[in-house]
Design an enzyme around this catalytic site. Sequence first.
Site, mmCIF file in Angstrom:
data_model
loop_
_atom_site.group_PDB
_atom_site.id
_atom_site.type_symbol
_atom_site.label_atom_id
_atom_site.label_comp_id
_atom_site.label_asym_id
_atom_site.label_seq_id
_atom_site.Cartn_x
_atom_site.Cartn_y
_atom_site.Cartn_z
ATOM 1 N N ALA A 32 -3.956 2.740 7.450
ATOM 2 C CA ALA A 32 -4.038 2.329 8.858
ATOM 3 C C ALA A 32 -5.313 1.537 9.157
ATOM 4 O O ALA A 32 -5.355 0.757 10.111
ATOM 5 C CB ALA A 32 -3.948 3.555 9.762
ATOM 6 N N HIS A 34 -6.604 -0.823 7.157
ATOM 7 C CA HIS A 34 -6.238 -2.211 6.872
ATOM 8 C C HIS A 34 -5.350 -2.768 7.997
ATOM 9 O O HIS A 34 -5.503 -3.914 8.413
ATOM 10 C CB HIS A 34 -5.463 -2.295 5.556
ATOM 11 N N SER A 182 -9.927 5.510 3.720
ATOM 12 C CA SER A 182 -10.314 4.759 2.535
ATOM 13 C C SER A 182 -9.276 4.990 1.452
ATOM 14 O O SER A 182 -8.737 6.104 1.318
ATOM 15 C CB SER A 182 -11.684 5.238 2.040
HETATM 16 P P1 AMP Z 1 -10.506 -2.761 0.749
HETATM 17 O O1 AMP Z 1 -9.052 -2.878 0.483
HETATM 18 O O2 AMP Z 1 -11.054 -1.381 0.633
HETATM 19 O O3 AMP Z 1 -11.320 -3.793 0.002
HETATM 20 O O4 AMP Z 1 -10.705 -3.121 2.269
HETATM 21 C C1 AMP Z 1 -10.209 -4.336 2.800
HETATM 22 C C2 AMP Z 1 -10.739 -4.493 4.200
HETATM 23 O O5 AMP Z 1 -10.326 -3.383 4.994
HETATM 24 C C3 AMP Z 1 -12.282 -4.526 4.262
HETATM 25 O O6 AMP Z 1 -12.680 -5.464 5.236
HETATM 26 C C4 AMP Z 1 -12.610 -3.129 4.668
HETATM 27 O O7 AMP Z 1 -13.855 -3.020 5.348
HETATM 28 C C5 AMP Z 1 -11.455 -2.809 5.605
HETATM 29 N N1 AMP Z 1 -11.307 -1.373 5.751
HETATM 30 C C6 AMP Z 1 -11.248 -0.436 4.759
HETATM 31 N N2 AMP Z 1 -11.168 0.807 5.288
HETATM 32 C C7 AMP Z 1 -11.185 0.638 6.637
HETATM 33 C C8 AMP Z 1 -11.138 1.535 7.750
HETATM 34 N N3 AMP Z 1 -11.069 2.858 7.581
HETATM 35 N N4 AMP Z 1 -11.168 1.016 8.995
HETATM 36 C C9 AMP Z 1 -11.251 -0.326 9.181
HETATM 37 N N5 AMP Z 1 -11.297 -1.225 8.181
HETATM 38 C C10 AMP Z 1 -11.263 -0.755 6.932
#
Ligand code: AMP
Length: 288
Positions: A32, A34, A182
């Site tokens: 959620a 993302h 995460s």
């Molecule tokens: P990742 O797939 O972990 O590389 O994250 C992709 C994007 O989603 C990055 O800009 C992260 O900062 C964002 N993101 C990851 N977890 C969250 C979260 N809990 N809330 C908001 N954005 C997130």
Amino acid sequence: MQVVHTRAELLAWHEAHPAPLGFVPTMGNLHAGHLALVTAAQAENAQVAVSIFVNPTQFGPNEDFSAYPRTLDSDIAVLEAAGCDLLLAPTAATMYPAGTDTRIVPGAVGESLCGPFRPGHFSGVATVVATLWHLVQPQRAYFGTKDWQQCMVLRRLLLDLAFPLEMVLVPTKREADGLAMSSRNQYLSAAERSQALQIHRALTAAVGAFQDGERHPATLQRLTLEVLSREADLKPQYVAVVDAETLQPITGSIGSPTTVAIAAHLGKTRLIDNCVLGDVTPLLRTCL
Ligand code: AMP
């Protein structure tokens, strides 16, 4: 939603879809958090593209690159349901064709907090995001404040290398009990999952103390660490109270927007989270 894998397919999509584009780069295993970025992008762009690429150059040799969850089929279904227009799911050879030999090296903003513990990480992030920005050519790109240091590294990238787009930051999406969402949370056992909540409690304590008037960075850091260490299995890598934009230590008392950032190991899992103190509104949108 169209799914493309190569630079040629992306180019063809661009020619057929000239309208302004919002862009959400991810490593997949979508949750959620993302989707909050996708929703924010849809609110202000005619079309929205997401990329899914587990970028090898941002993982250290002892990190979880091969274990990182890869769930492309269910991610595609989630993005279809969300009304996303384009998914770029490149192979490593699409992102790094044979002979690739150039890296972007962020400055001081990449050297604090996670920098010393993840050598090369922010160079990998900056390089892959710069490449994605060039390939996808968005008008706006969306990032989560969950990765605050990443946001500030990319803010400098945009400003310093004059990327013609707007970068928009979206607040951290949390579980009902406060744990920051995460992809790495699924590494946690049930016991670790409840222990992980102590990170949120520690940050909440810092926010509370700041609201009560505490302005000394060292006092806020001590307090945050004290609350964090009530959970003995959480092994803090750092607890830092730093300038929200430069991520450098604060001299004197807090007078400008500040970030409290935590990285901690819980078993085999490394977790990060942060909160901001003061008004960071000017940092939430960056353009030339
Ligand atoms: P990742 O797939 O972990 O590389 O994250 C992709 C994007 O989603 C990055 O800009 C992260 O900062 C964002 N993101 C990851 N977890 C969250 C979260 N809990 N809330 C908001 N954005 C997130």
